[in-house]
Design a protein around this motif. Structure first.
Motif, short mmCIF file in Angstrom:
data_model
loop_
_atom_site.label_atom_id
_atom_site.label_comp_id
_atom_site.label_asym_id
_atom_site.label_seq_id
_atom_site.Cartn_x
_atom_site.Cartn_y
_atom_site.Cartn_z
N ALA A 156 40.98 -11.21 45.72
CA ALA A 156 40.59 -9.83 45.45
C ALA A 156 39.11 -9.76 45.11
O ALA A 156 38.39 -8.88 45.56
CB ALA A 156 41.43 -9.27 44.31
N LEU A 157 38.65 -10.75 44.34
CA LEU A 157 37.23 -10.84 44.00
C LEU A 157 36.39 -11.01 45.27
O LEU A 157 35.36 -10.36 45.44
CB LEU A 157 36.98 -12.06 43.11
CG LEU A 157 37.02 -11.85 41.61
CD1 LEU A 157 36.80 -13.19 40.91
CD2 LEU A 157 35.94 -10.87 41.20
N ARG A 195 37.00 -10.06 48.26
CA ARG A 195 36.91 -8.82 49.04
C ARG A 195 35.82 -7.91 48.50
O ARG A 195 35.24 -7.11 49.23
CB ARG A 195 38.25 -8.09 49.03
CG ARG A 195 39.27 -8.68 49.97
CD ARG A 195 40.54 -7.85 49.93
NE ARG A 195 40.29 -6.49 50.40
CZ ARG A 195 40.38 -6.12 51.68
NH1 ARG A 195 40.72 -7.01 52.57
NH2 ARG A 195 40.14 -4.88 52.03
N ARG A 196 35.58 -8.00 47.21
CA ARG A 196 34.53 -7.15 46.62
C ARG A 196 33.15 -7.65 47.01
O ARG A 196 32.23 -6.87 47.15
CB ARG A 196 34.64 -7.15 45.09
CG ARG A 196 35.88 -6.48 44.58
CD ARG A 196 35.75 -6.18 43.12
NE ARG A 196 34.56 -5.37 42.84
CZ ARG A 196 34.37 -4.76 41.68
NH1 ARG A 196 35.25 -4.87 40.72
NH2 ARG A 196 33.28 -4.06 41.48
N PHE A 197 33.02 -8.95 47.19
CA PHE A 197 31.69 -9.51 47.44
C PHE A 197 31.31 -9.56 48.92
O PHE A 197 30.17 -9.49 49.28
CB PHE A 197 31.59 -10.93 46.86
CG PHE A 197 31.29 -10.95 45.41
CD1 PHE A 197 30.03 -10.57 44.96
CD2 PHE A 197 32.24 -11.32 44.49
CE1 PHE A 197 29.74 -10.56 43.61
CE2 PHE A 197 31.96 -11.31 43.14
CZ PHE A 197 30.72 -10.93 42.70
N LYS A 247 32.52 -8.82 53.19
CA LYS A 247 33.45 -8.26 54.17
C LYS A 247 34.15 -9.39 54.91
O LYS A 247 33.50 -10.38 55.28
CB LYS A 247 32.69 -7.39 55.18
CG LYS A 247 32.10 -6.16 54.56
CD LYS A 247 31.55 -5.26 55.68
CE LYS A 247 30.62 -4.23 55.12
NZ LYS A 247 29.21 -4.66 55.22
#
Lengths: 277, 368
Positions: free
Chosen positions: A264-265, A267-269, A271
């Motif tokens: 999940a982390l 995906r934030r950083f 693409k």
């Protein structure tokens, strides 16, 4: 209406995969989750054990330590290979591609045994060094944590190269020219422009390698020689070699949760498309 | 803008390019180019894409090495001096800002490279930010700025270390018309304030004429003409320059008669008198006249003007000016541009006289 039917058609295309993942992974995993709360008796006993059992704790700590070292080593190596791959001469690019893709095609098992042949006490490296008179006693390169780290790093480098090379490729050449034109030396450009502009790729690569490394089983089992057990191997041992299914299940659940948080982390950083180059 | 913020103590450099040639494989990007760039001038390199103007700029910057020829700056041979040691300011097409640095950090970069003290960096960056009108945007990343603002950061970053030469590679190509005109004025002002030598690349002829102290026109890797905007526009030395700098009417002449700096020839049974601006031979040539130098009238007008009869085919309204499309008796197309306010509309199919002063036309060789 058209949009809707197009969307539902796309879902239809995905359906076989979703069905397979559901039946092959999600449903069985729910069973594992149930074991972790019910075996040997109903309750949170197994999870409590995770925090108290010194053996489980030492395996978790060792796993984290190995994963951190492997991630750092793989990033450094992947950065160098990626740099040559993206910015080298055509011969250098071909060599880099060879170094990235060939290991990719060889099974993890073959590669682990290959490293064993290199690193063991009577392996190539120790034999060479001894016959050259550089060492008298064989170096402890395998059947320990060092062997595990070497094998895992080697396996994971290609996975780190892709996001890093992708970030390097997307740098605007003119930005580097501009820095040169302003009088910056190559070293300064590398550290103050090039590396910062690839930080997204570095973070992505670090997460991929780390997540991948957490679940490693074959490489540590072979190169660690039972002396450097990691979490995945511990689950295996709990379930197949001691009647301790509940603890094995609880470890699995914690591992999956931990990896879920890391993904999940990630995906934030970065693409997902950037991860494959 | 406060007047005391002069950068003029920056020393402007002069550069001599001597027989510069550049080949990429079999392709000749530049052929034997010699050009003197004067101290503190605003020189524009103008030409269509692939004409060699950008290659020449990259050679000036030191990013590309010439295949042949030398570059001399202030008497010193700099052909082999790498870009990082030339200390020229450069504004790239697309600006090439550091995307991970704020406006302030972008502008500070060349000063940091030069090891200036942090107090000096702070002061100079502050001055520059004010100069280019970016106060309040100092902490923003380039991605948060408009195109015009990014352009200003690029200019500030290129000028903050007081370079002796500023190179600009099509800096306005991404801006819309209004913003482009605003930035052109801004660049002109920065040139006047800094006194630095500016070398500017563009393919936009009106931009070149509006900004420069001199224009160098390139085509197919050759330097065709260098001169003041007025000279290259009104006295082009060949047909490419004449046509590239703006619309032009071409009238084939025969029975050419040369007399000192004047020439006379026949066009549709009328004698046309022109200035001779370049050496000519033979009895054929082309008379070249800009559309705005011609006037439409009902009679041939006075005798010191050339005049031919034409028929009006149509008109295009451009606001400030109206362009009339005409045909001569034997079918040569002409365009005449006149101030809209000064003329009453002329209906199509009207027979008229088109005239122009004898000193406004010039001769070109008929071949090319």
């Amino acid at each position: 209406m058209i949009g809707k039917s197009a969307t539902s058609r796309k879902i239809l295309l995905l359906a076989p995969l979703l069905l397979f993942l559901g039946l092959a992974y999600v449903v069985p995993f729910l069973g594992v989750v149930r074991w972790s709360f019910t075996m040997p008796e109903v309750g949170l006993g197994q999870y409590r054990a995770l925090f108290t059992d010194p053996l489980v704790q030492s395996v978790f700590i060792r796993t984290l330590r190995i994963c951190l070292v492997v991630t750092a080593a793989a990033l450094v190596a992947a950065y160098a290979i990626g740099y040559v791959w993206v910015r080298g001469s055509s011969v250098q690019r071909m060599l880099a591609e060879f170094c990235i893709l060939v290991p990719f095609w060889i099974s993890v098992l073959t590669r682990a045994f290959g490293w064993l042949a290199m690193l063991s006490n009577r392996g190539l490296i120790n034999t060479w060094l001894q016959s050259a008179g550089i060492i008298s006693e064989p170096l402890a390169l395998a059947r320990n944590e060092l062997g595990v780290i070497i094998g895992m790093t080697h396996f994971l480098i290609p996975f780190a190269v892709f996001p890093i090379a992708s970030a390097m490729r997307s740098i605007d050449e003119r930005v580097l020219l501009a820095a040169r034109g302003m009088g910056a030396s190559r070293t300064r450009i590398f550290w103050t422009v090039f590396v910062p502009l690839t930080s997204g790729g570095l973070i992505g690569a670090a997460l991929i390698v780390f997540v991948f490394a957490l679940g490693f089983f074959v490489t540590p089992a072979i190169l660690g020689g039972g002396r450097s057990v990691m979490v995945a191997e511990l689950v295996y041992l709990r379930i197949f070699q001691s009647p301790d299914w509940g603890l094995g299940a609880a470890i699995s659940v914690v591992l999956v949760l931990f990896i879920g948080i890391l993904l999940a982390l990630m995906r934030r950083f970065i693409k997902p498309a950037h991860l494959v180059g | 803008m406060p007047q005391n913020m002069q950068l003029s103590d920056a020393k402007a450099a002069e550069i001599k390019a001597v027989s510069i040639g550049k080949t990429f494989g079999a392709f000749h990007a530049l052929k034997d180019l010699s050009l003197d760039i004067g101290r503190g001038e605003f020189l524009t390199l103008l030409g269509p894409s692939g004409s060699g103007k950008t290659t020449f700029l990259m050679i000036l910057a030191g990013f590309t090495a010439p295949t042949t020829g030398r570059l001399v700056m202030d008497g010193k041979d700099i052909t082999d001096v790498p870009a990082e040691d030339r200390s020229y300011g450069m504004v790239f097409q697309g600006y090439a800002l550091f995307p991970h640095l704020t406006v302030e950090q972008n502008i500070a970069f060349p000063l940091k490279v030069r090891g200036r003290s942090s107090s000096e960096i702070k002061r100079k960056v502050g001055e520059m930010v004010e100069r280019v009108g970016l106060v309040g945007h100092e902490k923003k990343l380039p991605a948060k700025l408009s195109g015009g603002q990014q352009q200003r950061v690029a200019l500030a970053r290129a000028l903050v270390f007081e370079p002796s030469v500023l190179l600009l590679d099509e800096p306005f190509s991404a801006l819309d018309k209004n913003l482009r005109e605003m930035m052109q004025q801004e660049v002109k002002r920065l040139h006047e304030e800094t006194g630095t030598t500016f070398v500017f690349v563009t393919h936009d002829q009106s931009e070149a004429l509006a900004l420069s102290s001199r224009v160098a026109i390139f085509n197919h890797g050759e330097l065709l003409q260098v001169g003041k905007p007025k000279d290259v526009y009104e006295r082009p030395e060949n047909r490419f320059v004449a046509e590239f700098l703006g619309e032009i009417n071409l009238l084939p002449l025969d029975a050419l008669h040369l007399d000192g700096d004047r020439a006379a020839g026949q066009f549709e049974e009328r004698t046309i008198v022109l200035n001779k601006t370049m050496p000519m031979t033979g009895s054929n040539a082309v008379a070249a006249i800009r559309p705005e130098h011609m006037v439409i009238s009902a009679s041939p007008q006075s005798s010191d003007r050339n005049a031919i009869t034409c028929r009006v085919e149509g008109a295009t309204y451009f606001g400030a000016s109206t362009k009339y499309h005409l045909k001569t008796r034997k079918g040569t197309s002409l365009a005449v541009s006149m101030p809209t306010a000064a003329t009453s509309p002329i209906a199509p199919q009207t027979d008229v006289w088109v005239s122009w002063p004898v000193n406004q036309g010039f001769l070109l060789p008929s071949g090319g």
